[in-house]
Design a protein around this motif. Sequence first.
Motif, short mmCIF file in Angstrom:
data_model
loop_
_atom_site.label_atom_id
_atom_site.label_comp_id
_atom_site.label_asym_id
_atom_site.label_seq_id
_atom_site.Cartn_x
_atom_site.Cartn_y
_atom_site.Cartn_z
N MET A 101 -17.59 10.04 42.92
CA MET A 101 -16.51 9.12 42.57
C MET A 101 -16.69 7.78 43.29
O MET A 101 -16.38 6.72 42.73
N GLN A 102 -17.18 7.80 44.52
CA GLN A 102 -17.42 6.56 45.24
C GLN A 102 -18.53 5.76 44.57
O GLN A 102 -18.45 4.52 44.46
N LYS A 103 -19.59 6.45 44.11
CA LYS A 103 -20.66 5.76 43.39
C LYS A 103 -20.14 5.14 42.09
O LYS A 103 -20.54 4.03 41.72
N LYS A 105 -17.10 4.13 41.49
CA LYS A 105 -16.29 2.96 41.86
C LYS A 105 -17.16 1.78 42.23
O LYS A 105 -16.87 0.63 41.84
N ASP A 106 -18.25 2.03 42.96
CA ASP A 106 -19.15 0.94 43.33
C ASP A 106 -19.79 0.29 42.11
O ASP A 106 -19.90 -0.94 42.03
N ILE A 107 -20.21 1.12 41.15
CA ILE A 107 -20.83 0.57 39.93
C ILE A 107 -19.80 -0.20 39.11
O ILE A 107 -20.10 -1.28 38.57
N GLU A 108 -18.57 0.31 39.01
CA GLU A 108 -17.53 -0.41 38.26
C GLU A 108 -17.21 -1.74 38.92
O GLU A 108 -16.99 -2.75 38.23
N ASP A 109 -17.18 -1.77 40.25
CA ASP A 109 -16.94 -3.04 40.95
C ASP A 109 -18.09 -4.02 40.71
O ASP A 109 -17.86 -5.22 40.53
N GLU A 110 -19.31 -3.49 40.70
CA GLU A 110 -20.47 -4.36 40.45
C GLU A 110 -20.43 -4.92 39.03
O GLU A 110 -20.74 -6.11 38.82
N MET A 111 -20.03 -4.10 38.05
CA MET A 111 -19.92 -4.59 36.68
C MET A 111 -18.81 -5.62 36.54
O MET A 111 -18.93 -6.57 35.75
N LEU A 124 -26.58 -5.23 33.18
CA LEU A 124 -25.36 -4.51 32.78
C LEU A 124 -25.70 -3.23 32.02
O LEU A 124 -25.04 -2.21 32.19
N GLY A 125 -26.73 -3.28 31.18
CA GLY A 125 -27.13 -2.07 30.46
C GLY A 125 -27.60 -0.99 31.41
O GLY A 125 -27.29 0.20 31.22
N LEU A 126 -28.32 -1.37 32.44
CA LEU A 126 -28.77 -0.39 33.43
C LEU A 126 -27.59 0.20 34.20
O LEU A 126 -27.53 1.41 34.45
N LEU A 127 -26.62 -0.63 34.55
CA LEU A 127 -25.43 -0.14 35.25
C LEU A 127 -24.61 0.81 34.37
O LEU A 127 -24.09 1.82 34.85
N LYS A 128 -24.50 0.49 33.08
CA LYS A 128 -23.75 1.36 32.17
C LYS A 128 -24.42 2.72 32.02
O LYS A 128 -23.74 3.75 31.93
N ALA A 129 -25.75 2.73 31.98
CA ALA A 129 -26.46 4.00 31.88
C ALA A 129 -26.24 4.85 33.14
O ALA A 129 -26.01 6.06 33.06
N LYS A 130 -26.32 4.21 34.31
CA LYS A 130 -26.06 4.94 35.56
C LYS A 130 -24.62 5.46 35.60
O LYS A 130 -24.37 6.59 36.05
N LEU A 131 -23.68 4.66 35.12
CA LEU A 131 -22.27 5.07 35.11
C LEU A 131 -22.05 6.26 34.19
O LEU A 131 -21.32 7.21 34.53
N ALA A 132 -22.70 6.27 33.03
CA ALA A 132 -22.56 7.39 32.10
C ALA A 132 -23.13 8.67 32.70
O ALA A 132 -22.55 9.76 32.54
N LYS A 133 -24.26 8.58 33.40
CA LYS A 133 -24.85 9.77 34.03
C LYS A 133 -23.94 10.31 35.13
O LYS A 133 -23.75 11.53 35.26
N LEU A 138 -19.81 14.28 36.94
CA LEU A 138 -18.47 14.54 37.46
C LEU A 138 -17.68 15.46 36.54
O LEU A 138 -16.94 16.33 36.99
N LEU A 139 -17.87 15.28 35.21
CA LEU A 139 -17.08 16.06 34.26
C LEU A 139 -17.67 17.42 33.99
O LEU A 139 -16.97 18.33 33.56
#
Length: 464
Positions: A101-103, A105-111, A124-133, A138-139
């Motif tokens: 969850m901290q990771k 949040k960090d990626i969302e703040d960076e975006m 941004l595309g790279l950040l979105k891919a990391k966020l989806a993974k 988490l889910l």
Amino acid sequence: MQASVLVDSLSSLHQVDKTGPCCPVLGARTQTIAQAQKEAHPFRPNELRPRSLPQLSLSLVITSKHLHRHFHSHLDLTSSASADSIRPSPFLCASTMATVMQKIKDIEDEMARTQKNKATAHHLGLLKAKLAKLRRELLAPSSKGAGGPGEGFDVTKSGDSRVGLVGFPSVGKSTLLNKLTGTFSEVASYEFTTLTCIPGVITYRGAKIQLLDLPGIIEGAKDGKGRGRQVISTARTCNCILIVLDAIKPITHKRLIEKELEGFGIRLNKEPPNLTFRKKDKGGINFTSTVTNTNLDLETVKAICSEYRIHNADVSLRYDATADDLIDVIEGSRVYIPCIYAVNKIDQITLEELEVLDKLPHYCPVSAHLEWNLDGLLEKIWEYLDLTRIYTKPKGMNPDYEDPVILSSKRRTVEDFCSRIHKDMLKQFKYALVWGSSVKHKPQRVGREHELEDEDVVQIIKKV
């Protein structure tokens, strides 16, 4: 290797014993080893004489071998225990989830800090891919941890279709269920009155529609707050989602609920992306498009694929897709569900505000307490479910208009009709006679690939 390190440290101490004043390990002025041993044991000076360096090395080797044997014997004893007695610590699972969850949040703040333009599209595309993974991790936690993936309420699916009531607490979901189905769901003036899933059934135009009253969700439900995972996991199984909103509360609640559902892989009122993604063994990333792209280029596609460790694939676009669309296709776990926004308690707003709400897409203003516009809500649910009614006609008898066979608009061939009635009917199928808008002649002889329309009449002719 550890024994050699200890020997080097002791050899340095041995040098200190000869020269005196300072210990390099502690970094402070100390007494010599011989003086310390004489003060601690003044009556046995010969027994506690400092050993030579070869003697120390030999004793360290013997001690390390003894510890090695002791450690492996302990492992053998613990490995003989039953597998059920060895379970991961709940504190470890909680700390892992907190780290994920901290990771996120960090990626969302960076975006949020990154400007959106062509120069930053690759980043941004790279950040979105990391966020989806990370969200997938988490889910869908490991099966060894607490709470397996896809946990939901134990509600048997019944009827021809399923509709889920989703919303914040105390917006009128239980009242709406009581008025539409006649099923009792506790109603009170405090929040979180409904703590589990309450099912009900609506009979509308011959179809039986199951309506689920789900507990109220809160912000952060996709992360597990307030039984949010159970609520949204059950919502994934629905054919239509009815988001209930309070007319006297801000419209920002709509965006919050959409964010929670989208974070769980639910796409509301959207079609699956019209792009092709196919993995291959070699050849690298091949990117083609039939339209002008403003969001994706070859470098962005390669960056997203490399995040998933995909280095050979064919990507073909047939519309101006975004990085989110490509990630959804690669993930493959997204569900696309039609959604209706039922704005409740319209008796507490002005006429001008009601006219504004009525012009918004996918909205249906209602008042569950006063039973205003409930018929319009049922009509909209039927429209969004997009069901097809097919009437049966036994040979030599009139059609049965009381109990139609309900089919989905995406699967409504004669073969689907036969499978819905009985799984063995296709083995005896010869041809079908159809009356209705799907044929030119009445009746018309058709095969199993013929697509039916709403309110068609079908008679099945079996093999002799």
